[in-house]
Enzyme design. Structure first.
Site, short mmCIF file in Angstrom:
data_model
loop_
_atom_site.label_atom_id
_atom_site.label_comp_id
_atom_site.label_asym_id
_atom_site.label_seq_id
_atom_site.Cartn_x
_atom_site.Cartn_y
_atom_site.Cartn_z
N GLY A 255 0.83 -1.21 0.00
CA GLY A 255 0.00 0.00 0.00
C GLY A 255 0.86 1.26 0.00
N ASP A 256 1.96 1.23 0.75
CA ASP A 256 2.85 2.41 0.82
C ASP A 256 3.52 2.65 -0.54
OD1 ASP A 256 2.17 2.23 3.48
OD2 ASP A 256 3.97 1.06 3.98
N1 LIG Z 1 -0.80 -10.32 -4.57
C1 LIG Z 1 -0.58 -9.17 -5.19
N2 LIG Z 1 -0.09 -9.15 -6.44
C2 LIG Z 1 0.16 -7.99 -7.10
N3 LIG Z 1 -0.07 -6.78 -6.58
C3 LIG Z 1 -0.57 -6.73 -5.33
C4 LIG Z 1 -0.84 -7.90 -4.56
N4 LIG Z 1 -1.30 -7.52 -3.34
C5 LIG Z 1 -1.31 -6.17 -3.35
N5 LIG Z 1 -0.88 -5.69 -4.53
C6 LIG Z 1 -0.78 -4.28 -4.96
O1 LIG Z 1 -0.59 -3.49 -3.81
C7 LIG Z 1 -1.64 -2.54 -3.72
C8 LIG Z 1 -1.94 -2.26 -2.27
O2 LIG Z 1 -2.37 -3.44 -1.64
P1 LIG Z 1 -3.52 -3.44 -0.54
O3 LIG Z 1 -4.82 -3.10 -1.15
O4 LIG Z 1 -3.40 -4.74 0.19
O5 LIG Z 1 -3.08 -2.19 0.35
P2 LIG Z 1 -3.02 -1.99 1.90
O6 LIG Z 1 -4.14 -2.75 2.55
O7 LIG Z 1 -2.88 -0.55 2.14
O8 LIG Z 1 -1.64 -2.72 2.16
P3 LIG Z 1 -0.63 -2.62 3.40
O9 LIG Z 1 -1.29 -1.78 4.47
O10 LIG Z 1 -0.45 -4.08 3.76
O11 LIG Z 1 0.59 -2.01 2.81
C9 LIG Z 1 -2.80 -3.13 -4.51
O12 LIG Z 1 -3.67 -2.12 -4.97
C10 LIG Z 1 -2.07 -3.85 -5.63
O13 LIG Z 1 -1.75 -2.92 -6.68
O1 LIG Z 2 0.29 1.17 12.57
P1 LIG Z 2 0.26 1.59 11.11
O2 LIG Z 2 0.95 2.90 10.92
O3 LIG Z 2 -1.10 1.52 10.52
O4 LIG Z 2 1.07 0.47 10.30
C1 LIG Z 2 2.45 0.28 10.52
C2 LIG Z 2 2.96 -0.71 9.52
O5 LIG Z 2 2.30 -1.97 9.62
O6 LIG Z 2 2.74 -0.21 8.21
C3 LIG Z 2 3.83 -0.49 7.35
C4 LIG Z 2 3.35 -1.25 6.15
O7 LIG Z 2 2.37 -0.52 5.47
C5 LIG Z 2 4.83 -1.27 8.20
O8 LIG Z 2 6.14 -0.92 7.84
C6 LIG Z 2 4.47 -0.91 9.61
O9 LIG Z 2 4.87 -1.87 10.55
#
Ligand SMILES: Nc1ncnc2c1ncn2[C@@H]1O[C@H](COP(=O)(O)OP(=O)(O)OP(=O)(O)O)[C@@H](O)[C@H]1O
Ligand SMILES: O=P(O)(O)OC[C@@]1(O)O[C@H](CO)[C@@H](O)[C@@H]1O
Length: 316
Positions: A255-256
């Site tokens: 997501g980041d």
């Molecule tokens: N299995 C995957 N294969 C390819 N791209 C992926 C996959 N999982 C996630 N992504 C990419 O990463 C983006 C962000 O993922 P997600 O929607 O899980 O965000 P998030 O919940 O904010 O993630 P996190 O907080 O774990 O960083 C998705 O929109 C997609 O483009």
């Molecule tokens: O507590 P928050 O700020 O929601 O999430 C923190 C965190 O899970 O987010 C990053 C991945 O997105 C990690 O590097 C970190 O540990």
């Protein structure tokens, strides 16, 4: 590449302890294949990707004095300009249990308690940074000691000075942030449901919630949906990006990476298609490795070629 730096703010950073193991069995002794401890937290992950894309980055937020070394070393190694506030105590450690199947279990600790003095100093730092920067990315959860409208408050300060604000947070912090009308928000589907206060099982229901966000003068809503990719909504239109298929090593930071790619495209006036292609490829790269960043420009080009973008029919 823009001529002015971008600022990333991480109020609740973390050392991420990523543990890779075949399968996690709760309540048992689990033997891991490998582990790594990295300086992280949402805004720091965003900064890593923006640096790899060639942007100048100023990083700020609140870190613990007692275990600052890995963060300080990362800022030096990646040439990020450090505007962090150091609080007594240690930055939290977040545990990421990453199984061979691609499933990740997060155990996130609460983090430091931010003092009123640090909060006031941080706001002064942000105002000082307004002289250098036009784009501010505010990411992650809020630590104890800060009001739930901390992002909303900062967003108002920045917007009054004509700055563009990108916010990636969840729960009550997202609720309050939305009222300050940032330029971009990036909820995932679950976060959108929390904001709407109800399940949103269909695209039509999700788009209804997105409409009410856009009607609050948020310019872009990027709705991420894990391996299904993302949908980007604005008053000008909507698009879907489907990611390439990759082996899932760790989804932490996907997501980041997406936020970094979207911010980069907007800051540099890329077309929507180019922005989405870059952001989706960078996020896929994060999924395919431990940690974030552009570890191979060649691989990034290959991933970009496998992203598919299509316009969606949507109106406000
Ligand atoms: N299995 C995957 N294969 C390819 N791209 C992926 C996959 N999982 C996630 N992504 C990419 O990463 C983006 C962000 O993922 P997600 O929607 O899980 O965000 P998030 O919940 O904010 O993630 P996190 O907080 O774990 O960083 C998705 O929109 C997609 O483009
Ligand atoms: O507590 P928050 O700020 O929601 O999430 C923190 C965190 O899970 O987010 C990053 C991945 O997105 C990690 O590097 C970190 O540990």
């Amino acid at each position: 590449m823009s001529s002015r730096p971008v600022v990333t703010l991480t109020l609740n950073p973390a050392l991420d302890l990523t543990v890779q193991l075949p399968e996690l069995i709760a309540g048992e002794v689990n033997l891991a294949d490998r582990g790594s401890l990295r300086a992280a937290g949402k805004g720091i992950n965003v900064a890593m990707v923006l640096r790899d894309l060639g942007e100048q980055v100023c990083v700020t937020g609140v870190l613990g004095q007692d275990n600052r070394e890995k963060f300080d070393a990362l800022f030096v190694e990646h040439q990020m300009v450090n505007y962090y506030q150091y609080e007594q105590g240690a930055t939290r450690i977040n545990v990421k249990l990453s199984e061979t199947s691609g499933r990740v279990t997060d155990v996130n600790l609460p983090g430091l308690v931010v003092s009123e003095t640090s909060w006031q100093q941080l706001q002064r730092t942000l105002l000082q940074l307004c002289e250098k920067a036009d784009w501010f990315v505010l990411s992650g959860s809020l630590p104890k000691g800060l009001a739930t409208d901390a992002y909303g408050h900062i967003c108002n300060l920045l917007r009054e000075r004509g700055k563009k604000v990108v916010i990636d947070t969840s729960g009550k912090a997202l609720h309050a942030a939305v009222e300050a009308a940032p330029e971009v928000i990036k909820p995932n589907v679950q976060e959108l449901e929390q904001w709407a206060g109800k399940p949103l099982p269909t695209q039509a229901l999700q788009e209804e919630a997105v409409r009410s966000l856009l009607n609050r003068q948020i310019r872009h809503v990027v709705l991420s949906d894990g391996e299904n990719g993302l949908r980007w909504y604005s008053r000008e239109g909507a698009w879907q990006a489907l990611p390439p298929k990759v082996d899932v090593v760790s989804t932490v930071g996907a997501g980041d990476s997406l936020v970094a790619g979207i911010s980069y495209g907007l800051m540099n006036n890329f077309s929507v298609a180019d922005t989405l292609t870059l952001a989706t490829a960078v996020a896929a790269m994060a999924v395919n490795q431990v940690g974030v960043g552009i570890t191979s420009p060649l691989r990034l080009d290959q991933l970009k070629q496998q992203v598919s973008i299509k316009p969606l029919s949507f109106s406000c």
